[in-house]
Scaffold this active site. Structure first.
Site, short mmCIF file in Angstrom:
data_model
loop_
_atom_site.label_atom_id
_atom_site.label_comp_id
_atom_site.label_asym_id
_atom_site.label_seq_id
_atom_site.Cartn_x
_atom_site.Cartn_y
_atom_site.Cartn_z
N LYS A 40 0.71 -1.24 -0.08
CA LYS A 40 -0.02 -0.01 0.06
C LYS A 40 0.81 1.18 -0.13
O LYS A 40 0.63 2.23 -0.66
CB LYS A 40 -0.92 -0.19 1.29
CG LYS A 40 -1.76 1.35 1.50
CD LYS A 40 -2.64 1.45 0.12
CE LYS A 40 -3.64 2.52 0.50
NZ LYS A 40 -4.35 3.20 -0.57
N GLU A 47 1.11 6.82 -6.63
CA GLU A 47 0.04 7.97 -6.69
C GLU A 47 0.60 9.19 -6.83
O GLU A 47 0.24 10.20 -7.34
CB GLU A 47 -0.85 7.68 -5.56
CG GLU A 47 -1.77 8.65 -5.65
CD GLU A 47 -2.72 8.37 -4.20
OE1 GLU A 47 -2.82 9.40 -3.55
OE2 GLU A 47 -3.26 7.33 -4.05
#
Length: 194
Positions: A40, A47
């Site tokens: 993650k 991102e």
């Protein structure tokens, strides 16, 4: 994304299955204990870089005179292009709310995942130039007037007589081509580019 020993994961798999998005993908047993958190973290580092790429493309489109509707250019990319994504959809939504983002200040906080991703890359000697640059771009956004760029401007003026912008001038006065004007402190011998 979750990690752990297979036997332990099997015990709570119904919970993971209930939380996963619709469809075949969207959930994974990533590996050992901690693998889910690590995956993650890397996701969020990616991102950072993707958002930075959209932001830089938007800024360039806004800067040229030939493109008159940047929002609609972004919207046109939502179908049939290699950069279509949820982030692009969110960018279009933001531009629908504020065509030129005039109501926003150019400041971006980092929540930690980008830093942790870069730190992990250093620990493992893995080059992450795009993610690292996107993290540093967020740091730049927090400066009203970059101290290091002041030194760059001063050095360019000292060695090559390049124009500088005084603190009393409006921000952005040192636009492209500004260094073709006479230097502020008089001519100096040109020692090179820069």
């Amino acid at each position: 994304m979750y990690g752990g020993h297979a036997d332990d994961v099997a015990k709570v798999q119904p919970v993971f299955d209930a939380l996963k998005p619709e469809g075949e993908f969207g959930s994974v047993h990533a590996g050992k204990v901690g693998a889910g958190h690590f995956a993650k973290m890397v996701h969020n580092g990616i991102e950072y870089a993707m958002m930075q790429a959209f932001a830089e493309g938007w800024e360039l489109l806004e800067a040229v005179e030939s493109v008159t509707d940047v929002r609609e250019v972004f919207r046109s990319w939502q179908e049939g292009t290699v950069i279509r994504s949820w982030l692009l959809d969110l960018a279009v939504r933001a531009l629908d709310d504020d065509d030129h983002l005039d109501a926003l200040r150019g400041y971006a906080q980092d929540s930690g995942e980008g830093r942790w991703t870069v730190e992990a890359a250093i620990d493992h000697a893995v080059p992450l130039p795009a993610i690292t640059a996107s993290l540093f771009a967020r740091f730049s956004s927090r400066q009203d007037d970059s101290p290091s760029m002041k030194m760059i401007a001063a050095l360019r003026n000292q060695f090559g007589g390049h124009a500088v912008t005084a603190t009393s001038d409006d921000k952005g006065a040192d636009s492209p081509g500004a260094d073709v004007t006479p230097p502020v402190s008089g001519p100096r011998p040109r020692a090179g580019g820069g």
